[in-house]
Design an enzyme around this catalytic site. Structure first.
Site, mmCIF file in Angstrom:
data_model
loop_
_atom_site.group_PDB
_atom_site.id
_atom_site.type_symbol
_atom_site.label_atom_id
_atom_site.label_comp_id
_atom_site.label_asym_id
_atom_site.label_seq_id
_atom_site.Cartn_x
_atom_site.Cartn_y
_atom_site.Cartn_z
ATOM 1 C CB CYS A 148 -1.062 0.121 0.905
ATOM 2 S SG CYS A 148 -0.585 -0.614 2.758
ATOM 3 C CB VAL A 155 -0.335 5.438 -1.082
ATOM 4 C CG1 VAL A 155 -0.650 7.122 -0.907
ATOM 5 C CG2 VAL A 155 -1.318 4.609 -0.571
#
Lengths: 457, 551
Positions: A106, A110
């Site tokens: 993640c 991101v």
């Protein structure tokens, strides 16, 4: 035990309690371990890699090696290119894999790291040695589940490596789906029995169930080779087992190399195994050998022997969509009644398919994707069941409710059989049947009043 | 270590430590070699340890033992507090991996309480939360958790993406605290902070200090009141320490944070003394409690017979009552009557065997005491996430350069509490110091290790393999990620994070458990089965076919 869980079910919009899924990258790591001489690489904070390695090790009780980009706050702000390039240089120098399979986390998703660009730059800078390969897949933890990560990694094998030479070979591709090393071994045995030449990818047998020979092999014998991954583009057909785990790779291969495919459910239970065997037979233009027919017959025989205990047996089950589709079908074949079926992985279509499967013995079954074990537990408090099935985390529910428990799925952290014995195929079916009846009978032998204890069951 | 052992520092096999170090570093690219070289030392002069490159960034691509800040904060320090409801704010993975995996065993204190450690709660962030922000999701999750469980307190942990998208978890927690009227607080322990779990420990210490310590001034009725800091109750260690201390008449208010309750933490500033087990993970708390309340601290070690005895005697000396000093001796004598026969028997088999320890931020040091008790030789050791002071001793603290990764972790400004600072305590401390008693002390691992042994910080997979090839130690203490790598090579591995699901290993009864486990492991014949009888003539196992059976 689970003192705070009550029968009162409240609607929850934001709070996940006791999840029946985990995040994408661990699935990508598991798939990459099924490639021969492959180093899975986690592009993000080192904690992700540590968690995935730890949990896979606890499940397989075998070495699980993988590397990480070890992001710090600086890398998170300025991007992970420098970290990935350093990592690749170290990996090829120290660990000498044939292939590095990078997956994102993640964090790197991101910040938007462009992995193909970094791989290209690394190649230009001479970091990737001649003849070695670096591939990547995007596995954002905030979408799908661990099974999606597995699927994405499988599709990446095809995207990066499958090649079409223009000549179709008499070889069948098998994407086994997310199953145990022992299951992959069993699928190969079935293909060999039927007499089909195949390439299986990934293949974690002989990697995560490696024999003890007194030495450590960073890259054990098993796993699909890069050459085999390339050759998949020349096969005449692909069997994709487990729609969620394998369809993406099969579709990609069709798009890229025009290899047609057939998507099947995981071969668990009689009918799903029949479908797999039949598909192998048709693909190989051959006959099902008598020995395999006998295996089938032995499973059917065992089901009929035990059917008095299985008929209308009320079962609560949680796990991953592909596993559940086949396992619940098998339970229905046995005459059992799935009462509640839960997965943490999102999927509306899957819910509809499960509803259909369960309707044969229980049209009222509670089916939920994107749900959790806490909900299942509360539901059971309102709707009693006879048996619970699921991964190791479910044992707390079973203990609280004083119900027999059968371990099935990922992860299994507290038993050893899943690594050695398959659940797929006809023999796998017998094992599942044995585990279910053992759990029921053990409870009876332990808890029935003295005058009701039976010698023969 | 017994005088009877006077062997080569690196044991009976293999080269000297300097040669081994060169051998391990050889394969690395230049930059990696330079970096790893600073983290690998030969312990040439134990009395004045050399500078080690600890708490520095992990080299990307190296197979490391380390985890992240979230793991250190939620997984280690706050995670064990059983009656706080813990919510991980982030995608599903982090909450799932830290769910029951660290053996935070606990007993609920009263009927009707809930042990939240059996639950994994998370906001399960999806793509739209990443794009539009997750604060609303977090607030709703807190409300739902409250409605469902009515906990005393809720703790929130940030994961990597939360920091990047800029969710203000602290404001959400404050708002919900006011709304619900229970204690709610957050930890910004995003995985990318710092260079290992260690950053998470520091973040956790700060949060516990800000949000829990000092909330409950209820007096504790006991003659000798202490806290054990940095003891996490793996395998029931804290319970064994508690058993022994109770026999001595010493009362533990709070064990931070193994098996502890929220209430005990809130009340633990009422103690006379803090003793520190794991210096790395909790020295911040010891320092802050001393500054705010005047509670002095010193280092103890309840791992190992000699360490346990020494620690008990030091606590008794601190209080200085003859009655307590005598009682401690009686307890030691009674416990030793049970330990000694077992140890005497086991020592006949473990004498002179070798061990290597690579784990944690204190265990690689503490467990050397147990191996010494067994007359075993520790040839190499290193921590996974410790700092220089844990290797070289706290006297290096003024000389440690604060780098960018450490600077990002908040240092709380702590001052003496206006009403609750107990001036008598520093006075007592001063008087005792004048008589040679040491406080705020930790001499580090290297001083205890033998001359010319190997010290390796954050050992890499490659270095571990080389170490085993060269020395084939009789046992290695490490973690789950290394365990089966080591055992494939025919060396037993004792997991010193999880104790291989056994324990306790602390105190007297724990030591006996450990002696028995190590005796079993170093005497096992299972590795001999690795070779089939048809290879006993010295021939190698048959080569497997180079290609799989098909295609």
């Amino acid at each position: 035990m689970l003192e705070g869980t009550t029968a009162e079910i409240r609607e929850r919009k934001a709070l996940r309690i006791n999840p029946a899924k985990t995040c994408q990258p661990i699935g990508a790591m598991y798939a990459a371990l099924g490639i021969n001489k492959c180093m899975p690489h986690s592009h993000g904070s080192q904690g992700c890699c540590a968690y995935h390695r730890s949990q896979l090790t606890r499940h397989h009780k075998d070495p699980v090696v993988a590397t990480t980009s070890s992001f710090t706050e600086g890398a998170s702000v300025f991007g992970g290119m420098a970290n990935l390039k350093t990592a690749l240089s170290n990996i090829f120098n120290i660990y000498e894999p044939d292939i590095v399979a990078v997956h994102t986390t993640c964090l790197s998703e991101v910040i938007g790291d462009d992995i193909p660009m970094i791989i290209k730059k690394s190649a230009e800078d001479g970091i990737i040695p001649e003849g070695k390969v670096v591939i990547h897949t995007n596995t954002p933890s905030f979408a799908g589940s661990h099974v999606t990560g597995f699927s994405n990694q499988c599709a990446a094998f095809v995207k990066y490596l499958a090649e079409s030479s223009g000549e179709t070979k008499n070889v069948l591709n098998i994407f086994p789906g997310w199953v145990e090393p022992a299951d992959m071994r069993e699928m190969k045995r079935l293909a060999e029995m039927v007499g089909v030449e195949y390439i299986m990818a990934p293949d974690t047998s002989d990697v995560l169930d490696s024999p003890h020979d007194g030495k450590y092999h960073m890259y054990p014998d098993g796993g699909t080779t890069v050459a085999q991954l390339k050759a998949m583009g020349d096969s005449f057909l692909t069997l994709a087992l487990g729609p969620l785990a394998s369809t993406a790779a099969a579709t990609e291969l069709e798009k890229k190399c025009k290899v047609p495919n057939k998507v099947l459910e995981l071969p668990i239970g009689v009918k799903a195994t029949d479908e797999f065997v039949n598909a192998l037979r048709l693909a190989g233009d051959t006959a099902v050998p008598a020995d395999l027919e006998k295996e089938r017959g032995r499973l059917v025989d065992m089901i009929s022997d035990m059917s008095q205990y299985l008929h209308n047996l009320k079962i609560a089950i949680f796990g991953d969509p592909d596993h559940l589709t086949s396992m619940v079908s098998f339970l229905v074949e046995m005459g059992a009644k799935p009462m509640i079926v839960i997965t943490g992985t999102p999927g509306k279509k899957w819910e509809a398919k499960m509803k259909e499967i369960c309707s044969e013995t229980n049209p009222e079954a509670e089916i939920l994707a994107f749900s959790d074990i806490h909900y299942m537990h509360q539901w059971i408090k309102n709707n009693p069941v006879d048996l619970i099935m699921g991964n190791t985390y479910g044992k707390y529910v079973a203990r609280t409710e004083k119900l027999p428990y059968v371990r099935f799925g990922f992860p299994i952290l507290d038993r050893v059989g899943h690594r050695a014995f398959p659940s797929v195929g006809y023999t796998g079916g017998m094992r599942i049947l044995e585990k279910i009846t053992d759990a029921l009978f053990d409870q009876r032998d332990r808890e029935d009043p003295d005058h009701e204890v039976e010698l023969v069951l | 270590m017994s005088d009877a052992i006077n062997k080569a520092p690196m044991g009976p096999h293999g080269p000297d430590a300097a040669t081994a170090r060169e051998e391990m570093l050889k394969i690395y690219p230049k930059k990696t070699q330079r970096k790893r070289g600073k983290q690998m030392l030969v312990n040439e002069d134990p009395a004045t340890p050399a500078e080690i490159g600890a708490n520095s960034r992990t080299v990307p691509g190296i197979i490391t033992q380390r985890g992240c800040s979230y793991a250190g904060c939620k997984g280690v320090v706050i995670g064990p507090i059983y009656d706080i409801l813990h919510i991980t704010h982030g995608p599903i993975g982090c909450g799932w991996y830290s769910w029951l995996s660290r053996r935070n065993i606990t007993k609920i204190r009263a009927e009707g309480e809930t042990n939240y450690l059996q639950y994994s709660m998370s906001t399960d962030m999806q793509e739209d939360h990443i794009v539009f922000g997750g604060e609303k999701q977090l607030a709703t999750a807190i409300q739902e958790a409250y409605d469902e469980f009515h906990p005393k307190a809720i703790s929130v942990y940030a994961t990597c993406p939360v920091g990047l998208i800029g969710d203000d978890i602290h404001t959400v927690c404050r708002t919900m605290k006011e709304k619900l009227g229970i204690n709610i607080f957050g930890f910004s322990c995003e995985g990318y902070k710092g260079v290992s779990q260690s950053a998470g420990h520091h973040i956790a210490n700060n949060g516990v200090f800000k949000h829990m310590i000092g909330l409950d001034d209820t007096p504790v009725e006991a003659k000798y009141k202490i806290n054990i800091l940095g003891e996490y109750n793996i395998g029931g260690d804290a319970w064994e320490i508690d058993r022994v201390l109770q026999l001595c008449g010493i009362h533990i208010i709070g064990t931070l944070s193994g098996g502890v309750s929220y209430g005990e933490i809130c009340n633990c500033h009422m103690a006379d003394l803090n003793v520190v087990m794991c210096h790395r993970s909790i020295n911040y708390m010891a320092e802050m409690m001393e500054e705010k309340f005047g509670i002095p601290w010193f280092k103890v070690n309840f791992i190992g017979i000699e360490g346990t005895k020494k620690s008990l005697r030091k606590i008794a000396q601190y209080f200085g009552d003859k009655e307590l000093i005598d009682r401690v001796e009686e307890v030691i004598a009674a416990e030793m009557a049970e330990v000694k026969p077992v140890l005497d028997d086991i020592r006949t088999r473990t004498f002179g065997k070798t061990a290597a320890l690579f784990v944690g931020g204190s265990r690689a040091h503490h467990y050397q005491d147990l191996f010494e008790d067994m007359d075993m030789q520790v040839i190499a050791a290193g921590y996974e996430f410790a700092h220089r002071d844990d290797y070289e001793g706290r006297d290096v603290l003024p000389h440690i350069k604060i780098d960018a990764d450490s600077r990002n972790i908040e240092e709380l400004e702590v001052t003496a509490d206006e009403t609750r600072f107990d001036a008598a305590k520093p006075e007592k401390k001063k008087a005792l110091e004048e008589s040679g008693f040491t406080f705020s002390d930790y001499e580090g691992m290297m001083r205890q290790m033998a001359k010319d042994t190997l010290v390796i910080d954050d050992i890499s997979h490659h270095e571990m393999e080389k170490l085993i090839e060269m020395y084939h130690p009789d046992v290695i203490g490490s973690g789950i990620k290394d365990k089966y790598v080591i055992e494939k090579m025919g060396v037993p591995c004792k997991q010193l994070h999880s104790y291989d699901y056994g324990g306790p290993y602390a105190g007297f009864k724990g030591a006996v458990n450990f002696f028995k486990d190590i005796d079993r492991m170093t005497s096992t014949k299972v590795w001999k089965l690795a070779r089939a009888p048809w290879h006993t003539d010295g021939s190698e196992p048959a080569e497997k076919e180079a290609t799989p059976a098909s295609a």
